[in-house]
Design a protein around this motif. Structure first.
Motif, PDB file in Angstrom:
ATOM      1  N   SER A 262       0.387  -1.411   0.366  1.00 46.77           N
ATOM      2  CA  SER A 262      -0.083  -0.252  -0.247  1.00 46.77           C
ATOM      3  C   SER A 262       0.764   1.205  -0.049  1.00 46.77           C
ATOM      4  O   SER A 262       0.555   2.058  -0.754  1.00 46.77           O
ATOM      5  N   LYS A 263       2.061   1.272   0.312  1.00 45.28           N
ATOM      6  CA  LYS A 263       2.503   2.391   0.851  1.00 45.28           C
ATOM      7  C   LYS A 263       3.645   2.468  -0.178  1.00 45.28           C
ATOM      8  O   LYS A 263       3.298   3.731  -1.114  1.00 45.28           O
ATOM      9  N   ALA A 264       3.821   1.803  -1.184  1.00 43.39           N
ATOM     10  CA  ALA A 264       4.544   1.429  -2.357  1.00 43.39           C
ATOM     11  C   ALA A 264       3.802   1.935  -3.351  1.00 43.39           C
ATOM     12  O   ALA A 264       3.798   2.773  -4.213  1.00 43.39           O
ATOM     13  N   ALA A 265       2.383   1.482  -3.102  1.00 43.57           N
ATOM     14  CA  ALA A 265       1.309   2.144  -4.272  1.00 43.57           C
ATOM     15  C   ALA A 265       0.900   3.959  -4.552  1.00 43.57           C
ATOM     16  O   ALA A 265       0.638   4.440  -5.238  1.00 43.57           O
ATOM     17  N   LEU A 266       0.540   4.435  -2.573  1.00 43.46           N
ATOM     18  CA  LEU A 266       0.679   5.927  -2.620  1.00 43.46           C
ATOM     19  C   LEU A 266       1.649   6.244  -3.140  1.00 43.46           C
ATOM     20  O   LEU A 266       1.479   7.214  -3.289  1.00 43.46           O
ATOM     21  N   GLN A 267       2.919   5.603  -3.449  1.00 41.22           N
ATOM     22  CA  GLN A 267       4.264   6.616  -3.595  1.00 41.22           C
ATOM     23  C   GLN A 267       3.892   7.024  -5.158  1.00 41.22           C
ATOM     24  O   GLN A 267       4.649   8.005  -5.704  1.00 41.22           O
ATOM     25  N   LEU A 268       4.107   5.555  -5.514  1.00 33.43           N
ATOM     26  CA  LEU A 268       3.718   5.594  -6.887  1.00 33.43           C
ATOM     27  C   LEU A 268       2.427   6.931  -8.068  1.00 33.43           C
ATOM     28  O   LEU A 268       2.597   7.014  -8.714  1.00 33.43           O
ATOM     29  N   LEU A 269       1.579   6.608  -6.620  1.00 33.11           N
ATOM     30  CA  LEU A 269       0.199   7.349  -7.645  1.00 33.11           C
ATOM     31  C   LEU A 269       0.995   9.383  -6.631  1.00 33.11           C
ATOM     32  O   LEU A 269       0.211  10.266  -6.736  1.00 33.11           O
ATOM     33  N   GLY A 270       1.612   9.825  -6.111  1.00 31.00           N
ATOM     34  CA  GLY A 270       2.208  10.766  -5.151  1.00 31.00           C
ATOM     35  C   GLY A 270       1.912  11.187  -4.274  1.00 31.00           C
ATOM     36  O   GLY A 270       1.674  12.285  -3.837  1.00 31.00           O
ATOM     37  N   VAL A 271       1.275  10.600  -4.182  1.00 31.72           N
ATOM     38  CA  VAL A 271       0.856  10.803  -2.373  1.00 31.72           C
ATOM     39  C   VAL A 271       0.832  11.130  -1.109  1.00 31.72           C
ATOM     40  O   VAL A 271       1.809  11.804  -0.142  1.00 31.72           O
ATOM     41  N   LEU A 272       2.116   9.842  -1.462  1.00 30.05           N
ATOM     42  CA  LEU A 272       3.537   9.383   0.097  1.00 30.05           C
ATOM     43  C   LEU A 272       5.437  10.504  -1.344  1.00 30.05           C
ATOM     44  O   LEU A 272       4.742   9.353  -2.243  1.00 30.05           O
ATOM     45  N   ASP A 273       5.741  10.858  -0.249  1.00 28.97           N
ATOM     46  CA  ASP A 273       7.246  10.461  -0.752  1.00 28.97           C
ATOM     47  C   ASP A 273       8.164   9.239  -0.373  1.00 28.97           C
ATOM     48  O   ASP A 273       9.184   9.622  -0.730  1.00 28.97           O
ATOM     49  N   ASN A 274       7.258   9.463   0.074  1.00 31.14           N
ATOM     50  CA  ASN A 274       8.899   7.384   0.944  1.00 31.14           C
ATOM     51  C   ASN A 274       8.020   6.483   1.236  1.00 31.14           C
ATOM     52  O   ASN A 274       6.702   6.455   1.404  1.00 31.14           O
ATOM     53  N   ARG A 275       8.128   4.878   1.166  1.00 30.66           N
ATOM     54  CA  ARG A 275       7.597   3.986   1.370  1.00 30.66           C
ATOM     55  C   ARG A 275       8.229   3.145   2.219  1.00 30.66           C
ATOM     56  O   ARG A 275       8.438   1.766   2.847  1.00 30.66           O
ATOM     57  N   THR A 276       8.380   4.435   3.343  1.00 35.44           N
ATOM     58  CA  THR A 276       9.404   3.970   4.386  1.00 35.44           C
ATOM     59  C   THR A 276       8.740   3.129   5.973  1.00 35.44           C
ATOM     60  O   THR A 276       7.119   3.176   5.743  1.00 35.44           O
TER      61      THR A 276
END
Length: 305
Positions: A262-276
């Motif tokens: 999910s964090k990877a997906a949000l990063q791909l969508l530009g919602v998160l700037d990292n997937r820590t």
């Protein structure tokens, strides 16, 4: 505090995301990012959020962090979405503390998972749920039945015993027994929420109140359309949506833990700037990010670049 979307049929709304907990690159709680994620999710079809659940990496966050996260999400979207606080642990005293904190912060609901690892007998499970519900005062409760993680399933007779509790109004099911679910809905009157994305459409067709989803991080609007189609008796449309989303469901749910994808997906969508992530969960590898990207593209949720 009452949810702005509460109803007797769907006390926590219809499409809830089991929301990730954003961290800074050095692993600290990132409340600005949490508010951004929460707003994005509600802007894109979700009418509810569960914070500090398993997908929120709750085993790694402190009581204080849980309280700060809940308050931040309530501030961001609490006037237009149901905000449910995950307060379940395998320690009743700890869960009571979290429930009291959530009540004070103004949570619209509590999610209480079956105590995990210690595998208590049904009497212990019943005591745990009732004590934590009591600590939440007048806050409605959704139970969470996930024996694959907790090691023990909530028994039918335990559900029947809890159905008379005025605050225990729903359960999130990750057992996957549709026949039992139909029996529980009929015998207890509890609202059932699908807790397993591949089973969302079957549960809705069986009369579930809604879904608590991981994939709705990227497909909240589509799931809202699925819910509306089932409500309208248009199963052909609901099936079409389900099939269209299948590549995303498989990409997010079949390769590694859902918080990671999910964090990877949000990063791909530009919602998160990292997937820590916080250990023991590692951040998605480049290979896993590629799998998520391909699934989102195939489902029409991300443009091919």
């Amino acid at each position: 505090m009452t949810s702005p979307l509460a109803s007797s049929a769907a006390p926590f709304g219809r499409v809830l995301t089991a929301m990730v907990t954003p961290f800074t690159v050095d692993g600290e709680l990132d409340l600005d990012a949490a508010q951004k994620v929460a707003s994005h999710l509600v802007d894109h079809g979700n009418d509810g959020l569960v914070v500090s659940g398993t997908t929120g990496e709750s085993p790694t966050t402190t009581v204080a962090e849980d309280g700060r996260l809940l308050s931040a999400v309530l501030e961001a979207v609490g006037d237009r979405a149901t905000v449910v606080a995950g307060v379940g642990t395998n320690d009743t005293r700890h869960s009571v503390e979290l429930a009291e904190q959530a009540k004070k912060a103004g949570a619209h609901g509590l999610l209480i998972v079956t105590p995990y690892y210690s595998k208590p007998p049904q009497s212990g499970i019943l005591h745990h749920f009732t004590e934590v519900a009591r600590a939440g005062d007048d806050t409605p409760v959704m139970l969470y039945d996930i024996p694959g993680r907790s090691g023990v399933q909530i028994a039918d007779q335990t559900y029947v015993a809890m159905a008379d509790h005025p605050l225990i109004v729903a359960m999130k099911d990750a057992v996957g027994d549709l026949d039992r679910g139909a029996w529980l809905m009929n015998e207890t009157g509890l609202a059932i929420y699908s807790g397993d994305d591949p089973a969302n459409l079957p549960w809705l067709a069986m009369g579930a109140a809604g879904i608590v989803s991981v994939v709705s991080h990227v497909a909240g609007r589509q799931y809202a359309e699925m819910v509306a189609a089932v409500d309208a008796g248009d199963l052909a449309t609901a099936r079409a949506i389900n099939i269209r989303l299948q590549p995303a469901v498989r990409a997010l749910m079949n390769h590694t833990q859902g918080a990671i994808t999910s964090k990877a997906a949000l990063q791909l969508l530009g919602v998160l700037d990292n997937r820590t992530m916080r250990a023991p969960l590692p951040a998605a590898t480049d290979e896993e990010v590629a799998i998520v990207r391909d699934g989102l593209v195939a489902a029409g949720l991300l443009e091919q670049h």
